[in-house]
Design a protein around this motif. Structure first.
Motif, PDB file in Angstrom:
ATOM      1  N   UNK A 282      34.268  27.943  48.785  1.00  0.00           N
ATOM      2  CA  UNK A 282      34.597  27.286  50.236  1.00  0.00           C
ATOM      3  C   UNK A 282      35.204  28.389  51.182  1.00  0.00           C
ATOM      4  N   UNK A 283      35.904  29.350  50.706  1.00  0.00           N
ATOM      5  CA  UNK A 283      36.334  30.707  51.522  1.00  0.00           C
ATOM      6  C   UNK A 283      36.397  31.838  50.939  1.00  0.00           C
ATOM      7  N   UNK A 284      35.519  32.855  51.399  1.00  0.00           N
ATOM      8  CA  UNK A 284      35.393  33.900  50.818  1.00  0.00           C
ATOM      9  C   UNK A 284      36.324  34.771  50.616  1.00  0.00           C
ATOM     10  N   UNK A 285      37.426  34.576  51.234  1.00  0.00           N
ATOM     11  CA  UNK A 285      38.710  35.332  50.972  1.00  0.00           C
ATOM     12  C   UNK A 285      39.299  35.073  49.599  1.00  0.00           C
ATOM     13  N   UNK A 286      38.945  33.670  49.308  1.00  0.00           N
ATOM     14  CA  UNK A 286      39.590  33.359  47.881  1.00  0.00           C
ATOM     15  C   UNK A 286      38.639  34.270  46.749  1.00  0.00           C
ATOM     16  N   UNK A 287      37.598  34.315  46.912  1.00  0.00           N
ATOM     17  CA  UNK A 287      36.654  35.192  45.763  1.00  0.00           C
ATOM     18  C   UNK A 287      37.306  36.590  46.015  1.00  0.00           C
ATOM     19  N   UNK A 288      37.381  37.150  47.368  1.00  0.00           N
ATOM     20  CA  UNK A 288      37.898  38.555  47.192  1.00  0.00           C
ATOM     21  C   UNK A 288      39.430  38.638  46.555  1.00  0.00           C
ATOM     22  N   UNK A 289      40.188  37.771  46.756  1.00  0.00           N
ATOM     23  CA  UNK A 289      41.617  37.998  45.937  1.00  0.00           C
ATOM     24  C   UNK A 289      41.388  37.708  44.554  1.00  0.00           C
ATOM     25  N   UNK A 290      40.406  36.733  44.227  1.00  0.00           N
ATOM     26  CA  UNK A 290      40.235  36.764  42.613  1.00  0.00           C
ATOM     27  C   UNK A 290      39.553  38.008  42.105  1.00  0.00           C
ATOM     28  N   UNK A 291      38.970  38.657  42.726  1.00  0.00           N
ATOM     29  CA  UNK A 291      37.990  39.956  42.172  1.00  0.00           C
ATOM     30  C   UNK A 291      39.321  40.903  42.283  1.00  0.00           C
ATOM     31  N   UNK A 292      40.066  41.163  43.494  1.00  0.00           N
ATOM     32  CA  UNK A 292      40.889  42.185  43.189  1.00  0.00           C
ATOM     33  C   UNK A 292      42.232  42.109  42.670  1.00  0.00           C
ATOM     34  N   UNK A 293      42.479  40.842  42.168  1.00  0.00           N
ATOM     35  CA  UNK A 293      43.693  40.276  41.554  1.00  0.00           C
ATOM     36  C   UNK A 293      44.138  41.250  40.507  1.00  0.00           C
ATOM     37  N   UNK A 294      43.412  41.485  39.530  1.00  0.00           N
ATOM     38  CA  UNK A 294      44.062  42.442  38.215  1.00  0.00           C
ATOM     39  C   UNK A 294      44.089  43.730  38.539  1.00  0.00           C
ATOM     40  N   UNK A 295      43.217  44.390  39.333  1.00  0.00           N
ATOM     41  CA  UNK A 295      43.229  45.641  39.747  1.00  0.00           C
ATOM     42  C   UNK A 295      44.509  46.122  40.459  1.00  0.00           C
ATOM     43  N   UNK A 296      44.941  45.015  41.322  1.00  0.00           N
ATOM     44  CA  UNK A 296      46.194  45.042  42.179  1.00  0.00           C
ATOM     45  C   UNK A 296      47.418  44.995  41.385  1.00  0.00           C
ATOM     46  N   UNK A 297      47.421  44.241  40.185  1.00  0.00           N
ATOM     47  CA  UNK A 297      48.537  43.815  39.457  1.00  0.00           C
ATOM     48  C   UNK A 297      49.278  42.800  40.464  1.00  0.00           C
ATOM     49  N   UNK A 298      48.556  41.940  40.767  1.00  0.00           N
ATOM     50  CA  UNK A 298      49.157  40.994  41.869  1.00  0.00           C
ATOM     51  C   UNK A 298      49.945  39.917  41.324  1.00  0.00           C
ATOM     52  N   UNK A 299      50.748  38.778  42.166  1.00  0.00           N
ATOM     53  CA  UNK A 299      51.591  37.895  41.790  1.00  0.00           C
ATOM     54  C   UNK A 299      50.852  36.630  42.000  1.00  0.00           C
TER      55      UNK A 299
END
Length: 463
Positions: free
Chosen positions: A145-162
């Motif tokens: 529903x929101x492309x920013x969600x997909x972008x956050x999902x894709x980059x999550x592990x690379x950025x070692x996010x929370x």
């Protein structure tokens, strides 16, 4: 984390950059590709702040395109992830000088970096910025529903996010009044076994209740916290530690209260025991307010006594609620008793305290007490609302005290900048005409027209 591995299976649109581990390896120095990334990182990490930005700008303007691609920016930012403030300054630098062709992916990278460093407000503001900069992405609902969600999902592990970065996304949607999108994001995250924090869930329920009605908020509450038809938590462990709190139930209660559904407020009160939550002062105040508004003062005082039994001190909201309830049913004497107790207990009265008492005494026609209370308000620097001033004027007019009403209005306008209702303009004009004070009535009519009211010329005819 298992859920992150499953999340990366979501299809990626062509405008996303999918990072490869090899893209972060060093290469021989050159003003292109990995060398450009390495040179930029070196400048950002090792140059002094005075020369850092000028040297970086010189480096980038010497390249063929004179700017970084979104993927190059992200590679640089990831290497700055342990210095979130520097990464943020780098991002703003590239935006201010148009030194990078940013995408949702590059925005997501910085959002993750800020989140992992607990810079929640900055991360949330950047999410809002991304949502406004890429509005067309929000319309691509075929995958998410929101492309920013997909972008956050894709980059999550690379950025070692929370994990709470997704809470920030939902909160950003809610604060931007994108409630339907926030609900859809919640559903997608739930399907991936990603659970929002309870505070975020409460905010989501509250927003849904306000926009779609209290029943919709209640249904979402039950869905989020796995409640079955018997109002019992089916399996608290299945919610991955996300369980309702007293504040959760308060949100649902206040939704029912706003729509005047006292029976539903009572049902939610019973649910505190069902879900193992202990009501707090706010919970008691909402229940008392529901009873007071419904004129059920015996039930309200039962709740009042239960607060005492549980060792909860009544706050100003509780006192005001009960005072207003007794004034509403005409028992001003009981309201005065509660007010005296409020003073003795050292609980600071508020403007609402006096407004309740004034309304009560206006109903009784005790204008001496009204005058005394009004003077007390002024001494405490409280400003009565227009509704209270209008109640006083109407009551005086109803008792044919036109001169007193007119004088009170002149004082109130000077002190408090109140707005008179059309009915009270007409009451005053009618009374002044009956007393033969046509000139004063004409002045009020001019004022009335200036406020946008349509005059009734009949009111200016003297008897």
């Amino acid at each position: 984390m298992a859920f992150l591995r499953s999340m990366t299976k979501i299809p990626c649109h062509s405008f996303y950059y999918v990072p490869k581990p090899s893209s972060f390896s060093s290469s021989p120095p050159a003003l292109s590709g990995d060398a450009l990334v390495s040179a930029a990182v070196s400048i950002l990490k090792h140059h002094r702040s005075k020369s850092r930005w000028s040297n970086l700008r010189s480096l980038l303007t010497a390249t063929k395109d004179k700017r970084l691609t979104a993927s190059q920016f992200s590679e640089i930012a990831v290497q700055l992830r342990n210095n979130a403030h520097l990464a943020m300054r780098f991002f703003h630098f590239t935006v201010d000088y148009s030194l990078s062709s940013h995408s949702l992916y590059s925005y997501a990278t910085v959002i993750h970096i800020l989140a992992r460093s607990r810079l929640k407000l900055q991360a949330q503001n950047l999410i809002k910025s991304a949502m406004s900069r890429f509005p067309e992405a929000q319309q691509q609902v075929t995958a998410t529903p929101v492309a920013i969600l997909e972008a956050l999902i894709i980059t999550y592990r690379t950025c070692a996010s929370a994990p709470f970065v997704f809470d920030l996304l939902v909160r950003a949607c809610l604060e931007s009044k994108k409630i339907d999108i926030a609900v859809e994001i919640y559903a997608i995250l739930k399907s991936k076994n990603v659970y929002l924090r309870t505070r975020t869930c409460n905010f989501l329920i509250e927003s849904v209740a306000k926009s779609r009605g209290c029943s919709a908020g209640y249904n979402l509450y039950r869905e989020i916290f796995y409640l079955d038809v018997d109002d019992v938590v089916r399996n608290r462990s299945s919610a991955k530690g996300v369980c309702p709190t007293a504040n959760t139930l308060n949100v649902v209660m206040i939704g029912f209260y706003r729509e005047g559904l006292v029976d539903k407020v009572e049902e939610m009160w019973q649910e505190f025991a069902s879900v193992g939550c202990v009501p707090n002062i706010y919970s008691f105040n909402v229940l008392m307010a529901a009873y007071c508004d419904d004129g059920r003062m015996k039930d309200a005082m039962r709740v009042w006594e239960e607060m005492d039994n549980r060792g909860l001190n009544h706050d100003a909201v509780a006192y005001n609620t009960v005072i207003g309830g007794f004034c509403g049913i005409g028992e001003v004497g009981r309201a005065e008793e509660i007010y005296r107790e409020m003073v003795m207990k050292g609980v600071e009265s508020t403007c609402i305290t006096f407004e309740h008492l004034i309304n009560g005494y206006c109903k009784m026609g005790d204008f001496d007490s009204v005058t005394m209370l009004y003077k007390d308000m002024c001494r405490k620097n409280f400003c009565p609302g227009s509704s209270t001033v209008n109640v006083i004027i109407k009551s005086l007019c109803d008792k044919n005290k036109i001169s007193a009403a007119s004088e009170f209005y002149r004082i109130a306008v000077k002190k408090h900048d109140v707005v008179l209702e059309k009915e009270n303009y007409e009451n005053l004009m009618r009374g002044l005409c009956q007393e033969g004070k046509i000139e004063e009535a004409l002045k009020l009519q001019v004022e009335m027209v200036g406020k946008g009211f349509r005059p009734n010329l009949v009111e200016l005819e003297p008897n």
